[in-house]
Every structure is written in structure tokens, then in C-alpha cells.
Enzyme design. Sequence first.
Site, PDB file in Angstrom:
ATOM      1  N   ASN A  18       1.099  -1.065  -0.161  1.00  9.06           N
ATOM      2  CA  ASN A  18      -0.481   0.631   0.085  1.00  9.06           C
ATOM      3  C   ASN A  18       1.155   1.541   0.336  1.00  9.06           C
ATOM      4  O   ASN A  18       1.276   1.354   0.799  1.00  9.06           O
ATOM      5  CB  ASN A  18      -0.880  -0.135   1.463  1.00  9.06           C
ATOM      6  CG  ASN A  18      -1.743   1.393   1.202  1.00  9.06           C
ATOM      7  OD1 ASN A  18      -1.475   1.815   0.360  1.00  9.06           O
ATOM      8  ND2 ASN A  18      -2.290   0.869   2.631  1.00  9.06           N
ATOM      9  N   TRP A  19       1.032   1.851  -1.370  1.00  6.49           N
ATOM     10  CA  TRP A  19       1.544   3.191  -1.272  1.00  6.49           C
ATOM     11  C   TRP A  19       1.431   4.873  -0.606  1.00  6.49           C
ATOM     12  O   TRP A  19       1.836   5.298  -0.369  1.00  6.49           O
ATOM     13  CB  TRP A  19       2.306   2.768  -2.625  1.00  6.49           C
ATOM     14  CG  TRP A  19       3.488   2.125  -3.001  1.00  6.49           C
ATOM     15  CD1 TRP A  19       3.702   0.762  -2.979  1.00  6.49           C
ATOM     16  CD2 TRP A  19       4.579   2.956  -4.532  1.00  6.49           C
ATOM     17  NE1 TRP A  19       4.657   0.197  -3.462  1.00  6.49           N
ATOM     18  CE2 TRP A  19       5.382   1.168  -4.721  1.00  6.49           C
ATOM     19  CE3 TRP A  19       3.992   3.438  -5.391  1.00  6.49           C
ATOM     20  CZ2 TRP A  19       6.223   0.881  -5.773  1.00  6.49           C
ATOM     21  CZ3 TRP A  19       4.805   3.368  -5.908  1.00  6.49           C
ATOM     22  CH2 TRP A  19       5.896   2.576  -6.250  1.00  6.49           C
ATOM     23  N   LYS A  20      -0.003   4.291  -0.358  1.00  7.03           N
ATOM     24  CA  LYS A  20      -0.410   5.835  -0.064  1.00  7.03           C
ATOM     25  C   LYS A  20      -0.255   6.888  -0.793  1.00  7.03           C
ATOM     26  O   LYS A  20      -0.472   6.404  -1.334  1.00  7.03           O
ATOM     27  CB  LYS A  20      -0.412   5.549   2.088  1.00  7.03           C
ATOM     28  CG  LYS A  20      -0.201   4.215   2.444  1.00  7.03           C
ATOM     29  CD  LYS A  20      -0.053   4.092   4.308  1.00  7.03           C
ATOM     30  CE  LYS A  20      -0.269   3.434   4.766  1.00  7.03           C
ATOM     31  NZ  LYS A  20      -0.115   3.718   6.006  1.00  7.03           N
ATOM     32  N   HIS A 104      -9.589   0.701   4.997  1.00 16.40           N
ATOM     33  CA  HIS A 104      -8.411   1.104   5.253  1.00 16.40           C
ATOM     34  C   HIS A 104      -8.330   2.280   6.707  1.00 16.40           C
ATOM     35  O   HIS A 104      -8.876   3.642   7.117  1.00 16.40           O
ATOM     36  CB  HIS A 104      -6.874   2.306   4.518  1.00 16.40           C
ATOM     37  CG  HIS A 104      -5.502   2.001   5.250  1.00 16.40           C
ATOM     38  ND1 HIS A 104      -5.607   2.868   6.100  1.00 16.40           N
ATOM     39  CD2 HIS A 104      -4.358   1.121   5.272  1.00 16.40           C
ATOM     40  CE1 HIS A 104      -3.984   2.372   6.706  1.00 16.40           C
ATOM     41  NE2 HIS A 104      -3.627   1.540   5.372  1.00 16.40           N
ATOM     42  N   GLU A 106      -6.924   4.631   8.252  1.00 17.38           N
ATOM     43  CA  GLU A 106      -6.912   5.937   8.062  1.00 17.38           C
ATOM     44  C   GLU A 106      -7.712   6.807   7.173  1.00 17.38           C
ATOM     45  O   GLU A 106      -7.827   7.594   7.323  1.00 17.38           O
ATOM     46  CB  GLU A 106      -5.327   6.285   6.659  1.00 17.38           C
ATOM     47  CG  GLU A 106      -4.042   6.231   7.679  1.00 17.38           C
ATOM     48  CD  GLU A 106      -3.027   5.365   7.033  1.00 17.38           C
ATOM     49  OE1 GLU A 106      -3.289   5.406   5.161  1.00 17.38           O
ATOM     50  OE2 GLU A 106      -1.896   4.918   7.610  1.00 17.38           O
ATOM     51  N   GLU A 177      -5.450  -5.294  10.279  1.00 16.73           N
ATOM     52  CA  GLU A 177      -4.042  -3.784  10.931  1.00 16.73           C
ATOM     53  C   GLU A 177      -4.522  -3.616  12.308  1.00 16.73           C
ATOM     54  O   GLU A 177      -5.570  -2.328  11.800  1.00 16.73           O
ATOM     55  CB  GLU A 177      -4.139  -3.266   9.412  1.00 16.73           C
ATOM     56  CG  GLU A 177      -3.974  -3.878   7.996  1.00 16.73           C
ATOM     57  CD  GLU A 177      -3.455  -2.372   7.356  1.00 16.73           C
ATOM     58  OE1 GLU A 177      -2.104  -2.502   6.722  1.00 16.73           O
ATOM     59  OE2 GLU A 177      -3.944  -1.431   7.409  1.00 16.73           O
ATOM     60  N   GLY A 183       2.783   2.391  10.853  1.00 25.51           N
ATOM     61  CA  GLY A 183       3.751   3.036  11.247  1.00 25.51           C
ATOM     62  C   GLY A 183       4.575   3.190  12.504  1.00 25.51           C
ATOM     63  O   GLY A 183       4.891   4.426  12.286  1.00 25.51           O
ATOM     64  N   SER A 222       3.418  -2.448  10.101  1.00 27.59           N
ATOM     65  CA  SER A 222       4.627  -2.255  10.759  1.00 27.59           C
ATOM     66  C   SER A 222       5.619  -3.959   9.921  1.00 27.59           C
ATOM     67  O   SER A 222       6.504  -4.169  10.663  1.00 27.59           O
ATOM     68  CB  SER A 222       5.285  -2.165  12.279  1.00 27.59           C
ATOM     69  OG  SER A 222       4.753  -0.667  12.582  1.00 27.59           O
TER      70      SER A 222
END
Length: 260
Positions: A18-20, A104, A106, A177, A183, A222
Site C-alpha cells: 500500500n503506497w498510500k 483502511h 486512515e 491491521e 507505522g 509495521s
Amino acid sequence: MNETAIPARRPPKLVVGNWKMFGTRRSSAEVRTLVRLLGLKRPHCEVVICPPAVLLPPFRQINRGSRLKLGGQDCHPLTQGAHTGDISAEMLKDAGAGYVIVGHSERREAYRETDQMVAQKAQAALRAGLHPIVCIGETAEQNEAGHTLDVLTRQLERSLPDLLDATEHAAFTIAYEPVWAIGTGRIPSPAQIEEIHGEIRRALQKRLGLQAAKSRVIYGGSVKASNARAILNLAEVDGALVGGASLKATDFAAIVYSIN
Ligand code: 13P
């Protein structure tokens, strides 16, 4: 359902990058390197990267005919309409995606996405012929209060579309997740991951019966080359959703090849 039916075989493991909101067309060099590395030796998993949607068309030129697949990071529930800034599942498919991440944490946090919205997005993905990767995960507070399994069970129940029950061959993936592991460099122990994935799988079996065997439960938060081997070879772990460590081809390939 036929009681004597042979349970469907678990699909191969799946490692997703996932490159975000990272990357430009200059990142094509990393994708070229990744394609080359994947061409040297067959990995024991499927490999997908989910770059920002604008990079799908250039990356599609690079991954054509290779082992690397592409995905989106989010989609709108509808096919088209007056929804400024949004992208539909059909548009992602048209741009070269085969997968899409939905729900996700986020997005759940920044855009107040509810489980119901996530289910609609997953449904849209299936409608468009994309493989949805549905994210669930508890926050640090929920974890510390001992509510992890309750939170996950509720998210799982509500974030999966009804279409799944009706569509015999719909393939999908659940990404577990833990929000506190994203992160941060903090991860649950392998035993905790194994236990939680087992619970998720049991909940899927309760809902979908034998069809659950076609789904995957992958871990995210992570994951790096240094811890990938210990996580990705657990029996209940069907792959990984990788953030930061997916941006560099050599780091990501090291995670991919850590699967025995
Ligand atoms: P990190 O691998 O950077 O912790 O991110 C995990 C994630 O959010 C993937 O979707």
C-alpha cells in the site's frame, strides 16, 4: 450446500504494497526493479502494489505480462456520478487494477468511513470485478481495554457486503491491521497474530461456510524484511499488507521472498 463437498483449497498467500500518498512517475524505476526481481524466481505468493490511482496507467505499461499485479487504495460505492474527487471501482479496473483496498483505518479515521460505507465499497469492488481487500483493526485504546476481538467481530460482520453471501465465487481478502501497529514499529507477537487470525477465520466460516476457504486473512502493520519471515509463515496468516516497506523494490521483494 452439499455436506460432502470437498472444502475449497486456500488460495496462495498474498503480499500487497500500500503506497498510500507516496510516489510519482519517477517511481516507475522501483516498479521496473520489482518486476525484474519477481521475474528471477517464482515467489510463493501473489504480489500486488496499490499506488496512488494516477500511477496505475504508467505502471500498467511496466507490469504487463509480469507477476506483479496492481490495485487501488479506495473506491466510491457508485459506478459514476457527481462526486468530485472520487474514483469508482470500474474506473480503477479500467486503469489496470485487479484489486482494491477498502476501509483502511486512515480513511475510516480521516473521512469518518463507517463499516456500512466500507461494505458498500467492497460490494462495488465485486460488482466491478475487483478483488476487495477489506481492512479491519482495533485502536490502541480498544486493545488496552481488552476489546480487540469484540471490535474485530463487529467490524467484520458489518464491513462485508451481502453480495458475498450470494456470490458463490467472490474472492476477497480481510486485512487485519491493528491501528496501533501502523507505522509505529510495534507489532503483536506471532502468537497473538495467530490467535486473532484464527478467530477471524472462524467468524468467516460461520458466515460463509465452505466458501470462507476461498478468502484470505492477511496481516498489516509495521511489516518489514526483518520481521516478515516470522509473521508470513504462520499457518493462519495468508499474507501481508505492507505500507512503508513496500516503497522500495528491494525491501518489498525481501518481504515477498520471506514466504517459505
Ligand atoms: P506500515 O507497514 O507502514 O506500518 O503501514 C501498514 C499499512 O497501513 C498498510 O496498509
